[in-house]
Write an enzyme that holds these catalytic residues in place. Structure first.
Site, mmCIF file in Angstrom:
data_model
loop_
_atom_site.group_PDB
_atom_site.id
_atom_site.type_symbol
_atom_site.label_atom_id
_atom_site.label_comp_id
_atom_site.label_asym_id
_atom_site.label_seq_id
_atom_site.Cartn_x
_atom_site.Cartn_y
_atom_site.Cartn_z
ATOM 1 N N GLU A 24 -21.067 65.645 36.260
ATOM 2 C CA GLU A 24 -20.050 65.686 37.151
ATOM 3 C C GLU A 24 -20.371 66.653 38.160
ATOM 4 O O GLU A 24 -20.051 66.374 39.312
ATOM 5 C CB GLU A 24 -18.685 66.142 36.479
ATOM 6 N N THR A 215 -6.205 67.945 38.466
ATOM 7 C CA THR A 215 -7.725 67.354 38.260
ATOM 8 C C THR A 215 -7.593 66.028 37.564
ATOM 9 O O THR A 215 -7.945 64.874 37.622
ATOM 10 C CB THR A 215 -8.886 68.050 37.606
ATOM 11 N N LEU A 261 -12.085 63.394 37.395
ATOM 12 C CA LEU A 261 -12.979 64.154 38.613
ATOM 13 C C LEU A 261 -12.674 65.660 38.649
ATOM 14 O O LEU A 261 -12.293 65.968 39.668
ATOM 15 C CB LEU A 261 -13.149 63.408 39.803
ATOM 16 N N HIS A 262 -12.816 66.342 37.539
ATOM 17 C CA HIS A 262 -12.265 67.976 37.631
ATOM 18 C C HIS A 262 -13.070 68.509 38.696
ATOM 19 O O HIS A 262 -12.542 69.290 39.543
ATOM 20 C CB HIS A 262 -12.794 68.330 36.253
ATOM 21 N N ASP A 263 -14.452 68.361 38.696
ATOM 22 C CA ASP A 263 -15.131 69.370 39.678
ATOM 23 C C ASP A 263 -14.998 68.852 41.109
ATOM 24 O O ASP A 263 -14.876 69.746 41.878
ATOM 25 C CB ASP A 263 -16.638 69.377 39.188
#
Length: 360
Positions: A24, A215, A261-263
């Site tokens: 990611e 997120t 898509l946290h990052d």
């Protein structure tokens, strides 16, 4: 120069990025390592989904794939620290780490087993590198922290002026008013080293926290990955390959056809802050018990309510009057505040650019 030129929605500051060595991270790198809006001056590594040594290897590998071996990599802490402020400023106790190979693969890159990178990290530790760069460019450095906050806490401990020299700390962490991803109370980055998080949240620096409440609204769907796979771009195909494991984890765990898509969402807060709304307050970190790692947001102005009864003489005798007021300070009063993302414009973020931006 301003750190964020809001009129142009451009990120006009130097960026040091914390990398926990997963696919990611690489997805996010694909968007900003070539972006004219971002000047990446260094990567630092930290344990998270993989151990620090492997995170460093993956960071070096990524920069080779991206053709950016000019960017230095500083290796971070290999352990997290429990800090006990009793008789000494800092007493360190090493505790066992938890890696999450079941999320991103044992190698952090979807079990692709890429060859060893040819480049090496610099000799300085991540904390030393952070302190050095913040001192060289006071007010101009933004730290993008996508893993546990141990390195930043160590930098604060190493240099008491770090919180004044650093421009901004944008971090991925917390689960505000939603369930965590380690347990119902806590999110992985904070849960791994809550003592470090407490130091960062109360250091007085300009801190912005992006939590799971934001997120989890941004999703790369299966058909977006198909676009990546069908692209002629080398980097797009690379991303599609290493993301396969992460997609499988989401299918098995969340029964969803896509990935959170946290990052990448966290870096969007730096590149285009208008995509989110924010609130501000004191962030409390739970460091003990079954809710260890839980974050709570408080006002630093609200005082504790008091009620008092008074008797007054009237024509009909004594009348009991109840007075209500606020005058007693709580533990949150006068503590440093941080900004916390509340909402995100997911339709704009989830635009086709999520996939099409990697076609080259």
């Amino acid at each position: 120069r301003d750190q964020l030129i809001e009129a142009q929605l451009r990120f006009d500051s130097n960026l040091i990025h914390f990398n926990d060595g997963t696919e990611e991270d690489n997805y996010r790198h694909g968007s900003w390592h070539r972006s004219p809006e971002v000047n990446v001056i260094g990567l630092t590594t930290i344990y998270g989904n993989v151990y620090t040594t492997l995170a460093t290897r993956n960071a070096l590998h990524l920069l080779e794939v991206a053709g950016r071996t000019d960017i230095p990599v500083a290796e971070g802490s290999h352990v997290y620290l429990q800090l006990f402020f009793v008789f000494f400023p800092c007493t360190k106790k090493t505790t066992k780490l938890r890696a999450a190979g079941f999320v991103h693969g044992l190698d952090g890159l979807g079990n692709q087993n890429f060859p060893q990178p040819k480049t090496k990290p610099i000799e300085k530790s991540a904390a030393e590198y952070l302190v050095e760069q913040a001192g060289l460019y006071p007010g101009e450095i933004t730290v993008l922290a996508l893993g546990p906050l141990t390195n930043i806490a160590l930098a604060i401990e190493l240099d008491p002026s770090f919180n004044e020299n650093i421009g901004q700390i944008i971090l991925l962490g917390g689960a505000f008013l939603v369930n965590g991803n380690v347990n119902p109370a806590s999110e992985a980055n904070i849960s791994t080293d809550p003592e470090a998080a407490e130091i960062v949240f109360t250091c007085g620096a300009d801190v912005l926290a992006i939590g799971l409440n934001v997120t989890r609204q941004v999703i790369l769907k299966d058909h977006d990955r198909d676009i990546l796979a069908g692209s002629d771009g080398i980097f797009a195909k690379y991303l599609s390959k290493i993301l396969e494991f992460y997609f499988s984890y989401h299918r098995d765990t969340y029964n969803m056809k896509g990935i959170y898509l946290h990052d990448p969402t966290t870096i969007l807060a730096a590149v285009n802050p208008s995509l989110m709304t924010y609130t501000e307050g004191v962030v409390g970190v739970q460091t003990t018990g079954i809710t260890r790692g839980q974050l709570s947001l408080f006002s630093n102005e609200q005082k504790r309510c008091f009620i008092t009864n008074r008797r007054r003489q009237s024509r009909k005798g004594h009348v009991l009057i109840r007075w209500v007021g606020f005058n007693e300070e709580t533990g949150c009063c006068k503590k440093p505040t941080v900004k916390v993302a509340v909402t995100v414009d997911a339709p704009r973020v989830n635009d086709k650019k999520n996939a099409s931006s990697f076609k080259t």
